[in-house]
Design a protein around this motif. Structure first.
Motif, short mmCIF file in Angstrom:
data_model
loop_
_atom_site.label_atom_id
_atom_site.label_comp_id
_atom_site.label_asym_id
_atom_site.label_seq_id
_atom_site.Cartn_x
_atom_site.Cartn_y
_atom_site.Cartn_z
N ILE B 244 4.09 3.83 -4.90
CA ILE B 244 3.62 3.17 -3.66
C ILE B 244 3.86 4.10 -2.47
O ILE B 244 2.98 4.32 -1.64
CB ILE B 244 4.36 1.83 -3.45
N LYS B 245 5.03 4.69 -2.43
CA LYS B 245 5.36 5.58 -1.31
C LYS B 245 4.44 6.81 -1.31
O LYS B 245 4.01 7.27 -0.26
CB LYS B 245 6.81 6.03 -1.42
N ALA B 246 4.15 7.31 -2.54
CA ALA B 246 3.37 8.54 -2.64
C ALA B 246 1.90 8.31 -2.28
O ALA B 246 1.26 9.18 -1.69
CB ALA B 246 3.48 9.11 -4.05
N THR B 247 1.36 7.14 -2.62
CA THR B 247 -0.07 6.91 -2.42
C THR B 247 -0.38 6.31 -1.06
O THR B 247 -1.54 6.19 -0.69
CB THR B 247 -0.64 5.96 -3.49
N MET B 248 0.62 5.90 -0.32
CA MET B 248 0.30 5.12 0.87
C MET B 248 -0.15 6.00 2.05
O MET B 248 0.26 7.14 2.19
CB MET B 248 1.48 4.27 1.30
N GLY B 249 -1.03 5.42 2.84
CA GLY B 249 -1.40 6.03 4.12
C GLY B 249 -0.64 5.34 5.21
O GLY B 249 0.42 4.75 4.95
N ASN B 250 -1.20 5.33 6.42
CA ASN B 250 -0.51 4.70 7.55
C ASN B 250 -0.31 3.20 7.33
O ASN B 250 0.70 2.64 7.71
CB ASN B 250 -1.32 4.88 8.83
N LYS B 251 -1.35 2.57 6.73
CA LYS B 251 -1.32 1.12 6.65
C LYS B 251 -0.69 0.61 5.35
O LYS B 251 -0.59 -0.58 5.13
CB LYS B 251 -2.74 0.56 6.75
N ALA B 253 -0.24 1.19 0.84
CA ALA B 253 -0.94 1.71 -0.33
C ALA B 253 -1.95 0.69 -0.82
O ALA B 253 -1.66 -0.51 -0.87
CB ALA B 253 0.06 2.02 -1.43
N LEU B 254 -3.14 1.16 -1.17
CA LEU B 254 -4.15 0.27 -1.73
C LEU B 254 -3.75 -0.13 -3.15
O LEU B 254 -3.36 0.71 -3.96
CB LEU B 254 -5.51 0.97 -1.80
N TYR B 255 -3.90 -1.42 -3.45
CA TYR B 255 -3.54 -1.93 -4.77
C TYR B 255 -4.29 -1.13 -5.85
O TYR B 255 -3.73 -0.72 -6.86
CB TYR B 255 -3.93 -3.41 -4.84
N ARG B 256 -5.57 -0.86 -5.55
CA ARG B 256 -6.41 -0.16 -6.50
C ARG B 256 -5.82 1.22 -6.85
O ARG B 256 -5.76 1.63 -7.99
CB ARG B 256 -7.80 0.01 -5.87
N ASP B 257 -5.36 1.92 -5.79
CA ASP B 257 -4.79 3.25 -6.01
C ASP B 257 -3.51 3.17 -6.82
O ASP B 257 -3.23 4.01 -7.68
CB ASP B 257 -4.50 3.94 -4.67
N THR B 289 -1.80 -7.13 4.25
CA THR B 289 -3.01 -7.91 3.96
C THR B 289 -3.19 -7.84 2.46
O THR B 289 -2.61 -6.98 1.80
CB THR B 289 -4.27 -7.30 4.62
N ILE B 290 -4.02 -8.75 1.95
CA ILE B 290 -4.18 -8.79 0.50
C ILE B 290 -4.78 -7.49 0.02
O ILE B 290 -5.70 -6.94 0.63
CB ILE B 290 -5.02 -10.01 0.11
N GLY B 291 -4.23 -6.93 -1.05
CA GLY B 291 -4.75 -5.69 -1.61
C GLY B 291 -4.03 -4.46 -1.09
O GLY B 291 -4.35 -3.34 -1.49
N ILE B 292 -3.09 -4.65 -0.17
CA ILE B 292 -2.35 -3.51 0.36
C ILE B 292 -0.85 -3.78 0.25
O ILE B 292 -0.38 -4.87 0.59
CB ILE B 292 -2.74 -3.23 1.82
N ILE B 293 -0.13 -2.82 -0.28
CA ILE B 293 1.31 -2.96 -0.43
C ILE B 293 1.99 -1.91 0.44
O ILE B 293 1.58 -0.75 0.44
CB ILE B 293 1.73 -2.75 -1.90
N LYS B 294 3.01 -2.33 1.15
CA LYS B 294 3.67 -1.39 2.06
C LYS B 294 5.19 -1.54 1.93
O LYS B 294 5.69 -2.66 1.94
CB LYS B 294 3.23 -1.68 3.49
N PRO B 295 5.91 -0.41 1.81
CA PRO B 295 7.37 -0.52 1.77
C PRO B 295 7.89 -1.05 3.10
O PRO B 295 7.30 -0.79 4.15
CB PRO B 295 7.82 0.93 1.56
N VAL B 296 8.98 -1.79 3.05
CA VAL B 296 9.55 -2.37 4.28
C VAL B 296 10.20 -1.24 5.09
O VAL B 296 10.90 -0.43 4.52
CB VAL B 296 10.60 -3.44 3.93
#
Lengths: 431, 296
Positions: B244-251, B253-257, B289-296
């Protein structure tokens, strides 16, 4: 896949009638591409287009007496007793308003429709997707745009004898124990335990109201008087025409100028002690200041030594607050239990002080003794609580998961029982 | 609305074991009830008795205990498997004889010849002392006698119904059980149950409320949550969190990714969903938002 999503599309369409089916399908497929399960996608789409989730969460088939006034989608089988139609001036111009009375085997209620659902007097109907709402403390049925009304088969209500039902609008005389949220036009009697004047700001300026506690020999209930009646502490009063609201699942009696208040000179109630209730009596309505007696049959997860977020007091999970992230944490003790008396199960949360008493240890001692192994605290709680009977006194709040006791005091129920055993043997001999 | 928790009914073994009927809810996930001869409908129960024997019919790795618990009127049969972790841990530690409290759900079995057996699936088992047993006997006797009283009054009526029974002074609950009993069992022989109550109450008087002294100590086993952590899950969780940390952008990580990356590491979708749910529960990540996961 399309077979699976078809019913979901129908459900979403029902909540979002203005959105085209193709659009819904497209959205749904997008969510699914992201690996979102259908149920979650459905919620998200409805939210996105401004619908409300409740629109289609059906409460199933209910009897009129079971309605609480917050059902968004409920099915009913009723006989129409009367209907009238009139033009009503609204902000959207003239609209037709239909009102009337319907009955099933349990009671009579009012129905309302702005959408042209005119029920014929004497006919039986199956109503699907009606809404129940509370207006001036009274539950009424709203037949809306998504409500489906069909004539019922011949014997759908064969046991209904309208003449045996309490007349609509009649005063319902109750002891305080039986006062439940959603009831209206009730007649109760009780002693004023305390009363307090309050001035509140309303849209039409400030208003004086009175808050207090009413008690009879079955229960205590908070009341709010919206009218200025001369009532004093210690008086026994009869209140006719009150209605019942609830706060955190605890019923509260409300009344205004239209109510009839009378001071009863020669009536008194035995309200020396806190009323003791059975768990089953708390399943439908919470209560303030009552006593329950039962056996602790489970100590639940989240009990014992916990750490709270210093900023918001939430309990931390693995050192993390769900809002403030990683935190040092302030130690605290609490106990979550199931208290069961054989008639019902009550969830109870015991506060710091009560948990300290049960353990015979302060939070500090507990922390220094068990900081290495917090689960030992739970072992201790299990030993002190499981299978033991307690009297708990305090408020009982109620939510969707049932009643929760928040006791102020917890005492072991350790009455002598040999005499009781002998009495039961005597009773058994003549049974 | 969520279903409220079922009450733990107090029923003696003699009444429970002679049950011949189960009410199965029609809806999905609706609770089932054993209907006793006196008409009590039992989904959960609380009982106290002596552990007489225990046998592990499973293996060491996946135990399946059968235990016999005797109350003064008869024997309750308990079956505990992997879905009753607390009860399993307790049974593994306790040796017969031991006086135990048991909270359990109903379990039923119908043989090919149609004979019906009601047993118990224990949820929580704990050691108890004589005074606790006595109190259980007294309250169970009280409940049972209330049922008998309502039933006897119902036998005397032309058309037994709840309303009239309540007017005669019975509680709504016992009135309902009397009507239920007649509907299912017709006339029931009350004598064996009455004899059971008598035996139980006599035991209270004989024992004189004397304590057993030191109760067997029980260590709590791994709680269900801790048990989960012992699964290979912990490693997977670290991997997923790192992805999750590696694939995430600013907003975020996309669930799909995340699915794609995890697939490369051999983590399938179901495993991933569970792991993300755990991370969400622990507050390590959130879903802006649904489909996006973000570390706290």
């Amino acid at each position: 896949m399309s077979e699976e999503i078809a019913p979901v599309i129908d459900e979403i369409k029902e909540a979002l009638p203005e959105v085209e089916e193709a659009r819904i399908r497209e959205e749904l497929e997008r969510y699914m591409k992201y690996g979102i399960v259908l149920r979650e996608a459905k919620k998200a789409i409805i939210k996105k287009f401004g619908g409300t989730q409740q629109n289609f969460e059906s409460s199933g088939e209910k009897k009129l007496v079971e309605l609480k006034g917050n059902e968004m989608n409920v099915d009913l089988t009723v006989r129409c007793l009367s209907s009238t139609e009139r033009m009503q001036h609204t902000s959207n111009g003239e609209k037709t308003l239909i009102t009337g009375l319907v009955a099933d085997t349990t009671m009579i209620r009012k129905y309302v429709s702005w959408e042209g659902h005119f029920l014929e007097k004497g006919k039986d109907y199956r109503i699907k997707g009606a809404q129940a709402r509370t207006y001036r403390g009274e539950v009424e049925i709203n037949l809306g745009a998504f409500t489906n009304v069909e004539e019922a088969e011949e014997d759908a209500l064969k046991d209904l004898d309208v003449s045996k039902l309490p007349r609509f609008g009649n005063l319902l005389e109750l002891t305080l124990k039986d006062v439940k949220a959603g009831l209206s036009n009730i007649h109760v009697r009780g002693k004023i335990m305390n009363i307090e004047k309050r001035v509140i700001e309303t849209e039409r300026g400030s208003r004086t109201i009175f808050d207090g506690m009413l008690a009879d020999d079955t229960k205590r209930i908070r009341f709010t008087s919206w009218g200025d009646f001369p009532m004093e502490i210690g008086q026994v009063v009869s209140i006719k025409g009150a209605y019942v609201k609830e706060w955190r699942g605890i019923p509260q009696i409300n009344f205004d100028e239209r109510a009839e208040i009378e001071v009863l000179e020669d009536v008194d109630f035995d309200i020396m002690k806190t009323p003791r209730l059975l768990a089953e009596e708390l399943m439908e309505a919470g209560a303030s200041d009552v006593e329950v007696v039962g056996t602790v049959i489970e100590v639940r997860e989240g009990s014992g030594l916990i750490f709270r977020c210093p900023e918001c007091n939430r309990s931390l999970i693995n050192g993390n607050c769900s809002v403030h992230g990683q935190q040092e944490g302030t130690p605290d003790l609490r106990t979550k239990i199931i208290l069961d008396d054989g008639t019902g199960a009550l969830f109870a949360i015991l506060n710091t002080e009560i948990t300290e008493n049960i353990l015979g240890m302060s939070v500090k001692e507990c922390e220094s003794r068990f900081c290495e192994d917090e689960s030992r605290v739970v072992d201790h709680l299990n030993q002190k609580l499981l299978g033991r009977e307690f009297e708990m006194r305090g408020n009982v709040i109620r939510d969707d998961f049932g009643p929760t006791v928040l006791p102020n005091t917890v005492n072991p129920h350790e009455e002598e029982y040999m005499e009781e055993a002998r009495e039961l043997i005597e009773q058994l001999e003549v049974l | 609305m969520a279903r409220t928790r079922e009450a733990a009914r107090r029923v003696f073994a003699v009444e429970y074991n002679s049950s011949q009927h189960e009410d199965r809810g029609l809806e999905e996930n609706a609770p089932n009830y054993v209907i006793t001869p006196l008409g009590e409908s039992v989904n959960r129960m609380y009982l106290i008795g002596v552990l007489m024997s225990k046998t592990n019919n499973g293996t060491d790795d996946s135990p399946m205990y059968r235990a016999e618990i005797r109350d003064p009127t008869g024997t309750f049969y308990l079956y505990a498997g992997q879905y009753q972790p607390q009860a399993l841990t307790a049974l593994a530690q306790l040796e017969p004889p031991a006086l135990l409290g048991v909270v359990g759900k109903i379990r039923t079995f119908v043989r090919d010849d149609g004979s019906f057996y009601a047993s118990v699936k224990p949820e929580v088992i704990f050691p108890v002392d004589i005074p606790q047993r006595d109190r259980w006997i007294i309250s169970t006797a009280r409940f049972t006698m209330d049922r008998i009283r309502a039933l006897k009054d119902a036998y005397g009526m032309d058309d037994p119904n709840e309303k009239d029974l309540v007017e005669m002074g019975h509680s709504g609950r016992t009135a309902a059980s009397a009507v239920r009993s007649i509907g299912i069992y017709g006339q029931v022989d009350l004598e064996p149950i009455k004899k059971g109550i008598r035996d139980a109450l006599d035991l209270v008087l004989e024992g004189g409320g004397e304590s057993l002294g030191e109760l067997p100590k029980m260590e709590s086993g791994p709680s269900p949550k801790e048990a989960e952590k012992e699964k290979p899950g912990a490693e997977v969780k670290d991997t997923v969190f790192a992805i999750i940390k590696a694939t995430m952008g600013n907003k975020g990580a996309l669930y799909r990714d995340i699915i794609e990356e995890c697939a490369k590491k051999g983590i399938d979708k179901i495993q991933l969903e569970e792991t993300i749910q755990e991370l969400l529960d622990e507050g390590l990540v959130y879903e802006p938002t649904i489909g996006i996961i973000k570390p706290v």
